[in-house]
Scaffold this active site. Structure first.
Site, short mmCIF file in Angstrom:
data_model
loop_
_atom_site.label_atom_id
_atom_site.label_comp_id
_atom_site.label_asym_id
_atom_site.label_seq_id
_atom_site.Cartn_x
_atom_site.Cartn_y
_atom_site.Cartn_z
N ASP A 1 -13.08 -52.31 13.92
CA ASP A 1 -12.74 -52.48 15.34
C ASP A 1 -12.12 -51.20 15.88
OD1 ASP A 1 -13.46 -55.05 16.01
OD2 ASP A 1 -11.46 -55.61 16.68
N PHE B 1 -11.82 -44.70 13.09
CA PHE B 1 -10.65 -44.09 12.44
C PHE B 1 -10.03 -42.95 13.25
CE2 PHE B 1 -13.01 -45.85 8.75
CZ PHE B 1 -12.04 -46.72 8.29
#
Length: 221
Positions: free
Chosen positions: A65, A78
């Site tokens: 997500d 990330f």
């Protein structure tokens, strides 16, 4: 919502854009952005594709997500925007990077430079409501990103897939392992990393060793 995608990706994904589920997904996302604060910014939703041209693709990293904190997400898994504090998983990625290839831990957590070298930083779900983790799951994004992975698997060869954690491993289950390089480890989140499933995976040096072995330019991590 306008679909502004790099031409190479647009060409291979056009069939998905025409499907009913994708049209419903775009309607949902458009409505969400009108009613709520959502991340990443609307013009960065497809940043992973626009920063990493299809013809330049070398590596795929699969996330889950987008970050749901204020101004964190920038459309790359990330990765965070410049001047934003590094989240725990990103801290551990940078620690492993330093241990693996002796790369100093950068001040910025923005991974755009990776993407521009051919690293697709793909989240399974591309949008999220502010402060509500997982709020845009099961609306169609997962189906779309599964299709992305399948298109990569079918239409390219010698791509390195970095599957970090069980979620990414399941997401990448249908990659053709006869055509591509798969590297698997634990997730960089503190829970997994501190139990010994992340540190020491040497994925960054292994990726470059493989790229070098097939005559491709390595990634400057």
């Amino acid at each position: 919502m306008k679909l502004d995608l790099e031409q190479g990706w647009s060409n291979i994904l056009q069939d998905e854009f025409d499907k009913d589920y994708f049209k419903k997904l775009i309607y949902f996302v458009t409505s969400e952005y009108q009613k709520n604060t959502c991340y990443p910014k609307k013009n960065e939703i497809f940043n992973a594709f626009n920063a990493c041209k299809f013809e330049n693709l070398k590596v795929v990293i699969i996330g889950q997500d987008p970050y749901h904190g204020t101004n964190q997400a920038n459309g790359l898994c990330f990765s965070v925007n410049d001047k934003i504090k590094h989240p725990p998983s990103l801290k551990n990625i940078f620690k492993e990077l330093k241990a693996d290839v002796n790369k100093p831990i950068p001040e910025s957590g923005n991974l755009i430079s990776w993407a521009m070298q051919g690293v697709l930083l793909l989240n399974a779900t591309l949008t999220v409501r502010e402060s509500e983790a997982g709020s845009h799951q099961k609306q169609g994004w997962e189906k779309f990103t599964n299709a992305v992975i399948k298109q990569i698997s079918d239409n390219t060869e010698n791509v390195v897939f970095l599957l970090w954690g069980n979620f990414a491993k399941k997401k990448g289950a249908k990659i053709d392992t006869t055509k591509h390089k798969i590297l698997i480890s634990g997730h960089p989140s503190p829970l997994s990393a501190n139990r010994g499933y992340w540190f020491g995976n040497n994925h960054f040096s292994k990726t470059n060793a493989f790229l070098k072995s097939i005559g491709k330019k390595t990634i400057d991590w």
